[in-house]
Design a protein around this motif. Structure first.
Motif, PDB file in Angstrom:
ATOM      1  N   HIS A   1     -30.072  -5.802-109.549  1.00 20.73           N
ATOM      2  CA  HIS A   1     -29.029  -6.037-109.800  1.00 20.73           C
ATOM      3  C   HIS A   1     -27.734  -6.596-108.485  1.00 20.73           C
ATOM      4  CE1 HIS A   1     -25.265  -3.583-111.716  1.00 20.73           C
ATOM      5  NE2 HIS A   1     -24.730  -4.651-111.526  1.00 20.73           N
TER       6      HIS A   1
ATOM      7  N   HIS B   1     -25.054 -10.113-108.317  1.00 18.29           N
ATOM      8  CA  HIS B   1     -25.026 -11.788-108.614  1.00 18.29           C
ATOM      9  C   HIS B   1     -24.223 -12.466-107.629  1.00 18.29           C
ATOM     10  CE1 HIS B   1     -22.597  -8.443-111.633  1.00 18.29           C
ATOM     11  NE2 HIS B   1     -22.617  -8.012-111.255  1.00 18.29           N
TER      12      HIS B   1
ATOM     13  N   LYS C   1     -27.387  -6.669-120.335  1.00 15.35           N
ATOM     14  CA  LYS C   1     -26.428  -6.197-119.817  1.00 15.35           C
ATOM     15  C   LYS C   1     -24.945  -6.527-120.869  1.00 15.35           C
ATOM     16  CE  LYS C   1     -23.745  -4.664-116.185  1.00 15.35           C
ATOM     17  NZ  LYS C   1     -23.423  -5.313-115.059  1.00 15.35           N
TER      18      LYS C   1
HETATM   19 ZN   LIG Z   1     -22.638  -5.952-111.298  1.00 11.10          ZN
END
Ligand SMILES: [Zn+2]
Length: 445
Positions: free
Chosen positions: A48, A50, A135
């Protein structure tokens, strides 16, 4: 000599893969690394992150994010579909993300797609390209270009993902409840750091998890709950499992080592959604990581330009929510496990536990195993060498993320001394020693 599991073994690497594990000294190689006294683990698979690139590379970006990953012993990242522009919602945007990563990433990478509704064609495109899953959000995502899945479309969206063969990762916070609690906090004039947690109480998460699993059960979907924050929600996860739902759950290092008092002390640098809770909650989450009720730990690395954090000084609601943690995933977990064992556990066992939670489990769940997360013959030679003994502090100049890290100034036990991706050393003795070269890894199962 390398300690592999509880055994001393030499790891032989050929053409980027582990070719043999042999008794120490039983074979020789053209290029040998002396790992005496170090622990060898499969590189972390951070499920996970970004990295926001393309589109918001000034927030992070593949070069900076992947260097931070390498310094922390992470050899594969799985990047989230949002905060980059365009968001990864179909084949074309997936290709754009993959191209940006191939240009800039030092570590290997897999990709999440996104889901905002029951768009069968887009989901098929993502599945065909090897996305690990999709997601989706049950509440506002924080960025305008990535919509949440409307309540009345959740089951249809899950059904569409299931028929495309895609696992669904959900941000599980109930939109109605959190809007009500947020309004109440703001009407009361609250702007302080503690108001953030009060605006998203545990029930917000419990209700979302319960609804998501009921929908997943009816839709026949596989579910992954990202960044679980509250012990109360563990009950709903347990109920889902007893009900036969194929569900996994992650938490993040910040929920394990920080609490709401730290948010009051350090401010918006620790603002995230769901929020940090109290000390007892931390202990309960740690116990769940220890006994396997929480499957895996991932960083949810989500940095931003520092002014988006600093604006939270007078109003916590105005700050960006996200914690920069990709560099400290593995050592945070190792340090915490050593502390919590009170010195009673062998560091080799602790390294094994950490590797299971940050490497093997995510690789297995998201279809990257046995190639990733696996220090075994035939697997990619993604190896991290950890010195289990040093006690040290993360200095600001050694923090490689573009964002502000709450881990700067924090004391750790155990240090990554070398990170190897497919046989190539990318980080050694405190320095990144390579550039680029990260490869895309498609979901294989
Ligand atoms: Zn996140």
């Amino acid at each position: 000599m390398i300690e592999s599991g509880a055994l001393a073994r030499d790891i032989l690497i050929r053409d980027g893969r582990v070719s043999a594990l042999v008794e120490p000294g039983a074979a020789s190689a053209g290029d040998e690394i002396d790992a005496s006294g170090l622990l060898a683990m499969p590189g972390a698979v951070d499920a996970h992150v970004h990295f926001n690139d393309p589109g918001r590379a000034d927030w992070e970006g593949w070069p900076s994010g992947s260097r931070a990953a390498a310094a922390g012993g992470t050899t594969t990242v799985i990047d989230m579909p949002l905060n980059s522009l365009p968001p990864v919602l179909d084949g074309g945007s997936f290709d754009a993300k993959r191209a940006a990563a191939e240009r800039g990433s030092l570590v290997d990478f897999a990709l999440w797609g996104g889901i905002t509704g029951a768009d069968d064609a887009a989901l098929r495109e993502l599945a065909d390209r090897g996305a690990v899953g999709v997601k989706g959000f049950m509440c506002d995502s924080g960025v305008p270009e990535f919509s949440s899945i409307p309540d009345d479309q959740l089951e249809a969206a899950l059904r569409a993902a299931a028929s495309a063969g895609l696992l669904v990762a959900l941000h599980a916070e109930d939109d109605t409840l959190l809007r009500d609690a947020t309004r109440a906090a703001q009407v009361a004039g609250r702007r302080d750091a503690a108001a953030w947690a009060d605006s998203r109480p545990p029930l917000v998460e419990v209700r979302a998890v319960a609804r998501a699993y009921a929908a997943a059960r009816d839709a026949g979907a596989r579910l992954h709950v990202v960044h679980l924050s509250s012990r109360e929600a563990l009950g709903a996860i347990g109920a889902a499992r007893r009900d036969g739902v194929d569900i996994s759950v992650e938490t993040c290092p910040h929920y394990l080592v920080f609490d709401r008092d730290d948010v009051s002390r350090l401010g918006a640098i620790l603002k995230c959604a769901p929020p940090l809770r109290d000390r007892a909650n931390r202990d309960a989450l740690w116990n769940a990581v220890s006994d396997g009720r929480i499957d895996l730990v991932a960083s949810d690395h989500s940095p931003c330009p520092s002014d988006l954090k600093r604006r939270g000084a007078g109003d916590i609601f105005a700050a960006w929510g996200g914690v920069a943690g990709v560099q400290s995933l593995l050592v945070t977990l190792f340090t915490e496990a050593v502390l919590r064992s009170g010195g009673s556990l062998d560091t080799r066992k602790i390294a094994g536990f950490v590797a299971w939670r940050v490497s093997t489990k995510p690789a297995r769940r998201f279809g990257l195993w046995p190639r990733k997360g696996n220090l075994a013959v035939g697997a990619d030679a993604d190896v991290v060498l950890l010195d289990p003994d040093p006690e040290w502090t993360l200095d600001v100049e050694d923090s490689l993320t573009r964002g502000l890290s709450p881990y700067v100034g924090r004391a750790f036990r155990g240090r990554v001394v070398r990170t190897i991706v497919r046989g190539r050393t990318i980080f050694a003795d405190g320095r990144v020693v390579a550039e680029g070269g990260g490869r895309f890894v498609a979901r294989s199962a």
